[in-house]
Design a protein around this motif. Structure first.
Motif, PDB file in Angstrom:
ATOM      1  N   VAL A   1     -14.586   4.503 -36.503  1.00 48.99           N
ATOM      2  CA  VAL A   1     -14.149   4.012 -35.188  1.00 48.99           C
ATOM      3  C   VAL A   1     -15.062   4.613 -34.122  1.00 48.99           C
ATOM      4  O   VAL A   1     -15.539   5.743 -34.272  1.00 48.99           O
ATOM      5  N   PRO A   2     -15.303   3.872 -33.038  1.00 50.46           N
ATOM      6  CA  PRO A   2     -16.165   4.423 -31.984  1.00 50.46           C
ATOM      7  C   PRO A   2     -15.441   5.479 -31.164  1.00 50.46           C
ATOM      8  O   PRO A   2     -14.207   5.480 -31.091  1.00 50.46           O
ATOM      9  N   LEU A   3     -16.223   6.353 -30.556  1.00 51.58           N
ATOM     10  CA  LEU A   3     -15.633   7.426 -29.752  1.00 51.58           C
ATOM     11  C   LEU A   3     -15.270   6.910 -28.352  1.00 51.58           C
ATOM     12  O   LEU A   3     -15.964   7.179 -27.365  1.00 51.58           O
ATOM     13  N   THR A   4     -14.188   6.108 -28.365  1.00 52.55           N
ATOM     14  CA  THR A   4     -13.604   5.614 -27.115  1.00 52.55           C
ATOM     15  C   THR A   4     -12.139   6.028 -27.123  1.00 52.55           C
ATOM     16  O   THR A   4     -11.645   6.526 -28.147  1.00 52.55           O
ATOM     17  N   LYS A   5     -11.450   5.792 -26.037  1.00 48.45           N
ATOM     18  CA  LYS A   5     -10.023   6.146 -25.977  1.00 48.45           C
ATOM     19  C   LYS A   5      -9.263   5.392 -27.073  1.00 48.45           C
ATOM     20  O   LYS A   5      -8.494   5.993 -27.842  1.00 48.45           O
ATOM     21  N   ALA A   6      -9.510   4.091 -27.188  1.00 43.48           N
ATOM     22  CA  ALA A   6      -8.822   3.296 -28.221  1.00 43.48           C
ATOM     23  C   ALA A   6      -9.241   3.755 -29.619  1.00 43.48           C
ATOM     24  O   ALA A   6      -8.426   3.793 -30.543  1.00 43.48           O
ATOM     25  N   GLY A   7     -10.510   4.129 -29.756  1.00 38.18           N
ATOM     26  CA  GLY A   7     -10.997   4.597 -31.057  1.00 38.18           C
ATOM     27  C   GLY A   7     -10.301   5.886 -31.475  1.00 38.18           C
ATOM     28  O   GLY A   7      -9.912   6.052 -32.634  1.00 38.18           O
ATOM     29  N   LEU A   8     -10.119   6.791 -30.519  1.00 38.90           N
ATOM     30  CA  LEU A   8      -9.463   8.071 -30.830  1.00 38.90           C
ATOM     31  C   LEU A   8      -7.983   7.861 -31.137  1.00 38.90           C
ATOM     32  O   LEU A   8      -7.420   8.507 -32.029  1.00 38.90           O
ATOM     33  N   GLN A   9      -7.362   6.917 -30.432  1.00 36.83           N
ATOM     34  CA  GLN A   9      -5.945   6.623 -30.725  1.00 36.83           C
ATOM     35  C   GLN A   9      -5.813   6.012 -32.114  1.00 36.83           C
ATOM     36  O   GLN A   9      -4.903   6.354 -32.876  1.00 36.83           O
ATOM     37  N   THR A  10      -6.757   5.152 -32.446  1.00 42.36           N
ATOM     38  CA  THR A  10      -6.750   4.549 -33.790  1.00 42.36           C
ATOM     39  C   THR A  10      -6.980   5.621 -34.846  1.00 42.36           C
ATOM     40  O   THR A  10      -6.345   5.619 -35.911  1.00 42.36           O
ATOM     41  N   CYS A  11      -7.869   6.533 -34.533  1.00 47.27           N
ATOM     42  CA  CYS A  11      -8.153   7.648 -35.449  1.00 47.27           C
ATOM     43  C   CYS A  11      -6.860   8.419 -35.733  1.00 47.27           C
ATOM     44  O   CYS A  11      -6.533   8.711 -36.883  1.00 47.27           O
ATOM     45  N   ARG A  12      -6.116   8.747 -34.698  1.00 45.04           N
ATOM     46  CA  ARG A  12      -4.864   9.519 -34.856  1.00 45.04           C
ATOM     47  C   ARG A  12      -3.879   8.784 -35.787  1.00 45.04           C
ATOM     48  O   ARG A  12      -3.330   9.356 -36.722  1.00 45.04           O
TER      49      ARG A  12
ATOM     50  N   LYS B   1      -9.334  16.843 -32.479  1.00 47.94           N
ATOM     51  CA  LYS B   1      -7.917  16.863 -32.113  1.00 47.94           C
ATOM     52  C   LYS B   1      -7.212  15.574 -32.549  1.00 47.94           C
ATOM     53  O   LYS B   1      -6.002  15.564 -32.763  1.00 47.94           O
ATOM     54  N   ALA B   2      -7.974  14.484 -32.675  1.00 47.15           N
ATOM     55  CA  ALA B   2      -7.396  13.206 -33.107  1.00 47.15           C
ATOM     56  C   ALA B   2      -7.320  13.103 -34.629  1.00 47.15           C
ATOM     57  O   ALA B   2      -6.916  12.071 -35.162  1.00 47.15           O
ATOM     58  N   GLY B   3      -7.732  14.172 -35.331  1.00 40.81           N
ATOM     59  CA  GLY B   3      -7.582  14.185 -36.793  1.00 40.81           C
ATOM     60  C   GLY B   3      -8.722  13.546 -37.565  1.00 40.81           C
ATOM     61  O   GLY B   3      -8.544  13.145 -38.723  1.00 40.81           O
ATOM     62  N   ALA B   4      -9.889  13.449 -36.931  1.00 38.19           N
ATOM     63  CA  ALA B   4     -11.029  12.830 -37.622  1.00 38.19           C
ATOM     64  C   ALA B   4     -11.396  13.601 -38.893  1.00 38.19           C
ATOM     65  O   ALA B   4     -11.380  14.829 -38.901  1.00 38.19           O
ATOM     66  N   THR B   5     -11.722  12.868 -39.938  1.00 36.41           N
ATOM     67  CA  THR B   5     -12.249  13.487 -41.159  1.00 36.41           C
ATOM     68  C   THR B   5     -13.703  13.882 -40.917  1.00 36.41           C
ATOM     69  O   THR B   5     -14.149  14.952 -41.341  1.00 36.41           O
TER      70      THR B   5
ATOM     71  N   THR C   1     -12.448  19.055 -39.441  1.00 41.35           N
ATOM     72  CA  THR C   1     -13.312  17.878 -39.261  1.00 41.35           C
ATOM     73  C   THR C   1     -14.742  18.230 -39.682  1.00 41.35           C
ATOM     74  O   THR C   1     -15.279  19.265 -39.284  1.00 41.35           O
ATOM     75  N   GLU C   2     -15.335  17.359 -40.518  1.00 38.68           N
ATOM     76  CA  GLU C   2     -16.691  17.630 -41.013  1.00 38.68           C
ATOM     77  C   GLU C   2     -17.744  17.064 -40.054  1.00 38.68           C
ATOM     78  O   GLU C   2     -17.604  15.941 -39.568  1.00 38.68           O
ATOM     79  N   VAL C   3     -18.780  17.873 -39.807  1.00 39.86           N
ATOM     80  CA  VAL C   3     -19.882  17.435 -38.945  1.00 39.86           C
ATOM     81  C   VAL C   3     -20.858  16.614 -39.791  1.00 39.86           C
ATOM     82  O   VAL C   3     -21.470  17.119 -40.739  1.00 39.86           O
ATOM     83  N   LEU C   4     -20.945  15.321 -39.455  1.00 47.79           N
ATOM     84  CA  LEU C   4     -21.780  14.362 -40.200  1.00 47.79           C
ATOM     85  C   LEU C   4     -22.958  13.978 -39.296  1.00 47.79           C
ATOM     86  O   LEU C   4     -22.784  13.222 -38.335  1.00 47.79           O
ATOM     87  N   VAL C   5     -24.108  14.544 -39.561  1.00 46.34           N
ATOM     88  CA  VAL C   5     -25.276  14.325 -38.693  1.00 46.34           C
ATOM     89  C   VAL C   5     -25.824  12.914 -38.947  1.00 46.34           C
ATOM     90  O   VAL C   5     -26.220  12.582 -40.072  1.00 46.34           O
ATOM     91  N   ALA C   6     -25.815  12.098 -37.883  1.00 41.82           N
ATOM     92  CA  ALA C   6     -26.221  10.691 -38.011  1.00 41.82           C
ATOM     93  C   ALA C   6     -27.425  10.405 -37.124  1.00 41.82           C
ATOM     94  O   ALA C   6     -27.841  11.244 -36.324  1.00 41.82           O
ATOM     95  N   SER C   7     -27.987   9.201 -37.311  1.00 46.02           N
ATOM     96  CA  SER C   7     -29.182   8.793 -36.559  1.00 46.02           C
ATOM     97  C   SER C   7     -30.324   9.778 -36.834  1.00 46.02           C
ATOM     98  O   SER C   7     -31.005  10.227 -35.920  1.00 46.02           O
ATOM     99  N   VAL C   8     -30.498  10.073 -38.109  1.00 44.38           N
ATOM    100  CA  VAL C   8     -31.515  11.043 -38.537  1.00 44.38           C
ATOM    101  C   VAL C   8     -32.872  10.343 -38.624  1.00 44.38           C
ATOM    102  O   VAL C   8     -32.985   9.269 -39.192  1.00 44.38           O
TER     103      VAL C   8
END
Ligand code: E4P
Length: 217
Positions: free
Chosen positions: A84-95, A120-124, A158-165
């Motif tokens: 999910v994208p890091l937007t308000k709706a994305g974070l709510q969906t994440c939760r 805080k939204a419980g992202a894996t 929450t795991e740090v997943l380095v993207a756009s490498v």
């Protein structure tokens, strides 16, 4: 550090999975579009050949539709991580998805503050995009360092997943900083095991070996 493959190309994924280095796969709408395949079919195909998490991204921008898409994607296979994208709706969906036991990858992260909210939204997984920050003259790997410190301060799961490498140096730096995962375009994974001195050294060894006339088998 885990290595995910950043691709929706089944041939690429199969070839690199066979090296034993691929711990998971990430996709995004651009990669699915490039593959030319239906997203549900392609994610199912990838999940069938990769044991680790396979990120499949929602394309809606409002909470209700995002949640419905996320549930549909999660139902494809147990190893789907809904992106999910890091937007308000994305974070709510994440939760909501996370509370229901679904793995969630929060993507398009560009600040440590955003990463804090994703945790805080419980992202894996949180996916900070280092290459895109470098592209605009910012310090992509500096962001990884900040997020790793911030999460370590609170024993955050929450795991740090380095993207756009964009380079093998990004991978080494990510490992030095203690990031949990890097997701790599196939060419960067391939570049990790190539070195011109390895090639020229091997050439020299084989030439000397040929002169001996010996065979190990
Ligand atoms: C992976 O999750 C990201 O979508 C991907 O790494 C983005 O890479 P790019 O910035 O090269 O498009």
């Amino acid at each position: 550090m885990k290595i995910f493959l950043d691709s929706a190309d089944l041939d690429e994924i199969t070839a690199l999975r066979d090296t034993g280095f691929v711990d998971g796969v990430t996709t995004n709408p651009s990669l699915i579009a490039k593959s030319g395949h239906n997203i549900l079919d392609r994610i199912a195909e990838i999940c069938a050949i990769v044991d680790g998490p396979v990120s499949a991204e929602v394309t809606a921008t409002d909470y209700d539709t995002m949640l419905a898409e996320g549930r549909k994607l999660a139902a494809i296979a147990p190893n789907v991580a809904v992106k999910v994208p890091l937007t308000k709706a994305g974070l709510q969906t994440c939760r909501t998805l996370s509370d229901a036991g679904t793995k969630v990858n929060v993507t398009l992260c560009f600040t440590a503050g955003q990463a804090l909210l994703a945790a805080k939204a419980g992202a894996t997984f949180i996916s900070p995009f280092v290459g895109r920050l470098d592209d605009i003259g910012k310090d992509g790997m500096g962001l990884i360092e900040e997020i790793c410190t911030l999460y370590a301060n609170y024993d955050c799961p929450t795991e740090v997943l380095v993207a756009s490498v964009r380079s093998t140096q990004h991978v080494v730096d990510a490992a030095l900083m203690g990031a949990d995962v890097v997701t790599l375009p196939p060419k960067i994974l391939t570049a990790l095991y190539h070195h011109p001195l390895t090639d020229s050294g091997l050439d020299a060894f084989l030439k000397d070996w040929a002169k001996t006339g010996q065979s190990i088998l």
